[in-house]
Design a protein around this motif. Structure first.
Motif, PDB file in Angstrom:
ATOM      1  N   VAL A  42       0.857  -1.188   0.000  1.00  0.00           N
ATOM      2  CA  VAL A  42       0.000   0.000   0.000  1.00  0.00           C
ATOM      3  C   VAL A  42       0.893   1.237   0.000  1.00  0.00           C
ATOM      4  O   VAL A  42       1.744   1.399   0.881  1.00  0.00           O
ATOM      5  N   LEU A  43       0.716   2.066  -1.001  1.00  0.00           N
ATOM      6  CA  LEU A  43       1.490   3.301  -1.090  1.00  0.00           C
ATOM      7  C   LEU A  43       0.854   4.343  -0.177  1.00  0.00           C
ATOM      8  O   LEU A  43      -0.231   4.851  -0.453  1.00  0.00           O
ATOM      9  N   THR A  44       1.535   4.647   0.916  1.00  0.00           N
ATOM     10  CA  THR A  44       1.034   5.600   1.902  1.00  0.00           C
ATOM     11  C   THR A  44       1.947   6.814   1.957  1.00  0.00           C
ATOM     12  O   THR A  44       3.056   6.810   1.419  1.00  0.00           O
ATOM     13  N   VAL A  77       7.556  12.810  -0.836  1.00  0.00           N
ATOM     14  CA  VAL A  77       8.437  11.748  -1.327  1.00  0.00           C
ATOM     15  C   VAL A  77       9.878  12.206  -1.195  1.00  0.00           C
ATOM     16  O   VAL A  77      10.240  13.305  -1.642  1.00  0.00           O
ATOM     17  N   THR A  78      10.711  11.391  -0.556  1.00  0.00           N
ATOM     18  CA  THR A  78      12.135  11.704  -0.414  1.00  0.00           C
ATOM     19  C   THR A  78      12.963  10.649  -1.134  1.00  0.00           C
ATOM     20  O   THR A  78      12.558   9.487  -1.265  1.00  0.00           O
ATOM     21  N   VAL A  79      14.135  11.072  -1.605  1.00  0.00           N
ATOM     22  CA  VAL A  79      15.102  10.165  -2.227  1.00  0.00           C
ATOM     23  C   VAL A  79      16.334  10.147  -1.340  1.00  0.00           C
ATOM     24  O   VAL A  79      16.903  11.203  -1.035  1.00  0.00           O
ATOM     25  N   GLN A  80      16.744   8.967  -0.890  1.00  0.00           N
ATOM     26  CA  GLN A  80      17.863   8.866   0.053  1.00  0.00           C
ATOM     27  C   GLN A  80      18.736   7.674  -0.312  1.00  0.00           C
ATOM     28  O   GLN A  80      18.335   6.799  -1.077  1.00  0.00           O
ATOM     29  N   ASN A  81      19.947   7.678   0.258  1.00  0.00           N
ATOM     30  CA  ASN A  81      20.910   6.629  -0.055  1.00  0.00           C
ATOM     31  C   ASN A  81      20.951   5.518   0.982  1.00  0.00           C
ATOM     32  O   ASN A  81      21.748   4.591   0.871  1.00  0.00           O
ATOM     33  N   ASN A  82      20.118   5.597   2.010  1.00  0.00           N
ATOM     34  CA  ASN A  82      20.053   4.529   3.010  1.00  0.00           C
ATOM     35  C   ASN A  82      18.676   4.555   3.663  1.00  0.00           C
ATOM     36  O   ASN A  82      17.858   5.427   3.374  1.00  0.00           O
ATOM     37  N   PHE A  83      18.461   3.615   4.539  1.00  0.00           N
ATOM     38  CA  PHE A  83      17.159   3.505   5.194  1.00  0.00           C
ATOM     39  C   PHE A  83      17.096   4.443   6.402  1.00  0.00           C
ATOM     40  O   PHE A  83      16.934   4.012   7.543  1.00  0.00           O
ATOM     41  N   THR A  84      17.249   5.723   6.160  1.00  0.00           N
ATOM     42  CA  THR A  84      17.124   6.703   7.223  1.00  0.00           C
ATOM     43  C   THR A  84      15.739   6.600   7.848  1.00  0.00           C
ATOM     44  O   THR A  84      14.743   6.392   7.145  1.00  0.00           O
ATOM     45  N   ALA A  85      15.700   6.760   9.158  1.00  0.00           N
ATOM     46  CA  ALA A  85      14.432   6.626   9.866  1.00  0.00           C
ATOM     47  C   ALA A  85      13.383   7.565   9.281  1.00  0.00           C
ATOM     48  O   ALA A  85      13.591   8.771   9.183  1.00  0.00           O
ATOM     49  N   LEU A  86      12.277   6.980   8.888  1.00  0.00           N
ATOM     50  CA  LEU A  86      11.147   7.747   8.383  1.00  0.00           C
ATOM     51  C   LEU A  86       9.906   6.947   8.744  1.00  0.00           C
ATOM     52  O   LEU A  86       9.486   6.049   8.028  1.00  0.00           O
ATOM     53  N   PRO A  87       9.330   7.228   9.910  1.00  0.00           N
ATOM     54  CA  PRO A  87       8.252   6.387  10.455  1.00  0.00           C
ATOM     55  C   PRO A  87       7.114   6.192   9.469  1.00  0.00           C
ATOM     56  O   PRO A  87       6.678   7.131   8.808  1.00  0.00           O
ATOM     57  N   ARG A  88       6.685   4.930   9.389  1.00  0.00           N
ATOM     58  CA  ARG A  88       5.516   4.543   8.595  1.00  0.00           C
ATOM     59  C   ARG A  88       5.656   4.921   7.128  1.00  0.00           C
ATOM     60  O   ARG A  88       4.673   5.139   6.423  1.00  0.00           O
ATOM     61  N   ALA A  89       6.879   5.011   6.635  1.00  0.00           N
ATOM     62  CA  ALA A  89       7.090   5.380   5.234  1.00  0.00           C
ATOM     63  C   ALA A  89       6.897   4.177   4.330  1.00  0.00           C
ATOM     64  O   ALA A  89       7.359   3.065   4.629  1.00  0.00           O
ATOM     65  N   ALA A  90       6.212   4.399   3.221  1.00  0.00           N
ATOM     66  CA  ALA A  90       6.183   3.390   2.166  1.00  0.00           C
ATOM     67  C   ALA A  90       7.550   3.409   1.484  1.00  0.00           C
ATOM     68  O   ALA A  90       8.073   4.482   1.154  1.00  0.00           O
ATOM     69  N   THR A  91       8.135   2.228   1.285  1.00  0.00           N
ATOM     70  CA  THR A  91       9.523   2.147   0.832  1.00  0.00           C
ATOM     71  C   THR A  91       9.622   1.540  -0.557  1.00  0.00           C
ATOM     72  O   THR A  91       9.041   0.485  -0.832  1.00  0.00           O
ATOM     73  N   SER A 138      -6.675   2.981  -5.851  1.00  0.00           N
ATOM     74  CA  SER A 138      -6.585   2.662  -4.422  1.00  0.00           C
ATOM     75  C   SER A 138      -5.163   2.687  -3.889  1.00  0.00           C
ATOM     76  O   SER A 138      -4.944   2.627  -2.665  1.00  0.00           O
ATOM     77  N   LEU A 139      -4.169   2.743  -4.798  1.00  0.00           N
ATOM     78  CA  LEU A 139      -2.751   2.729  -4.431  1.00  0.00           C
ATOM     79  C   LEU A 139      -2.365   1.444  -3.696  1.00  0.00           C
ATOM     80  O   LEU A 139      -1.432   1.416  -2.911  1.00  0.00           O
ATOM     81  N   ARG A 140      -3.068   0.363  -3.983  1.00  0.00           N
ATOM     82  CA  ARG A 140      -2.762  -0.952  -3.427  1.00  0.00           C
ATOM     83  C   ARG A 140      -2.319  -1.853  -4.577  1.00  0.00           C
ATOM     84  O   ARG A 140      -3.064  -2.050  -5.547  1.00  0.00           O
TER      85      ARG A 140
END
Length: 301
Positions: A42-44, A77-91, A138-140
């Motif tokens: 689910v894209l949240t 939407v963010t673009v990052q080079n690692n799994f920086t903490a971003l609570p409840r982020a769709a990855t 529905s973004l699912r």
């Protein structure tokens, strides 16, 4: 009517592609494995795009996908080079892996994340475009694995701006649609009898005269692209994985150039930019050095 020739169209997939059940994606992927029994992704909001390759090309692919998702959803939407903490982020992960075809990719959808794997940023772009088509209202997205690669290296459209001028915004819209369906070459028809559309600074009459014609109702029709606009379009295309190939007509289909500089023709007669189609007698004169000097200058710029 605008003339648009489309070559190597949307069914261009790998040679052994077989019909597969699953979502509607154009061109049809080579292989689709949908796992409907598992929970969907689910894209949240928010969304993070994680790059496993930090080169500028992969960063550009990530930003392209980010732009698609922002436009589609309005999410952060963010673009990052690692799994920086971003609570409840769709990855969504973009990662480099070895593939036989440099434009190939694998897209895997799981409940926790989406992963696009490719050996080049170009392949990652095509995977991103497939993800774009998978997103329903529905973004699912059902869990699935898509493996795809193009059958043909050159998948293009021809845009005839010589006969009918298109503003830069329309050319960009055309490029967006090409990228959506994984077409990778824009054949840009910039000169013909009916108009010269590219600025050449050492030959200013090409755009002062040759870019315009008098229509049957007496109206003046035409336009041209400045060199800055050409560069803008080429950069815009490159960011979407598209190469621009210009067409400069010679020795025929050159009346617009001859109308600008009569010495280019064999008679030196003054002619007008034609408003009709067909075959015209005026061509660049191969028996004179003038057209060769002219073409060298045009192609140098």
């Amino acid at each position: 009517m605008r003339r648009l020739l489309v070559t190597s169209l949307l069914a261009a997939t790998v040679a052994d592609a077989q019909p597969s059940p699953g979502p509607t994606v154009l061109p049809r992927p080579a292989r689709v494995d949908v796992r409907m029994a598992q929970p969907p992704f689910v894209l949240t909001d928010p969304v993070r795009i994680v790059l496993r390759d930090s080169t500028p090309e992969w960063a550009a692919a990530g930003e392209m996908l980010a732009g698609i998702l922002r436009e589609r959803t309005g999410y952060h939407v963010t673009v990052q080079n690692n799994f920086t903490a971003l609570p409840r982020a769709a990855t969504i992960v973009l990662q480099r892996v070895a593939t036989e075809n440099p434009e190939g990719y694998t897209l895997e959808v799981h409940e926790a994340r989406v992963t696009i794997s490719a050996s080049t940023a170009q392949g990652a772009r095509w995977g991103a475009q497939t993800l774009r088509q998978l997103l329903p209202t529905s973004l699912r997205i059902p869990p699935q694995r898509i493996v795809d690669a193009p059958r043909f290296a050159w998948r293009g459209t021809m845009l005839d701006a010589a006969r009918h001028f298109l503003p830069v915004a329309d050319v960009k819209r055309h490029l967006d649609l090409m990228a959506r369906y994984k077409l990778n070459v824009l054949h840009w028809h910039l000169t013909d009898d009916q108009g010269w559309r590219i600025e050449i600074t050492r030959f200013p009459e090409l755009t002062r005269v040759g870019a315009w014609r008098r229509e049957a109702d007496g109206s003046r029709y035409g336009g041209f692209y400045t060199q800055a606009e050409i560069r803008e379009v080429v950069a815009y295309a490159a960011a979407r994985g598209i190469t621009v190939v210009p067409e400069i007509e010679l020795p025929g289909h050159s009346v617009a150039a001859i109308a600008s500089y009569p010495a280019l023709g064999c008679t030196g007669a003054t002619v007008e930019v034609p408003r009709t189609w067909g075959v015209f007698a005026e061509i660049l004169c191969a028996g004179s050095p003038v057209p060769f000097e002219f073409l060298t200058g045009v192609l140098d710029e």
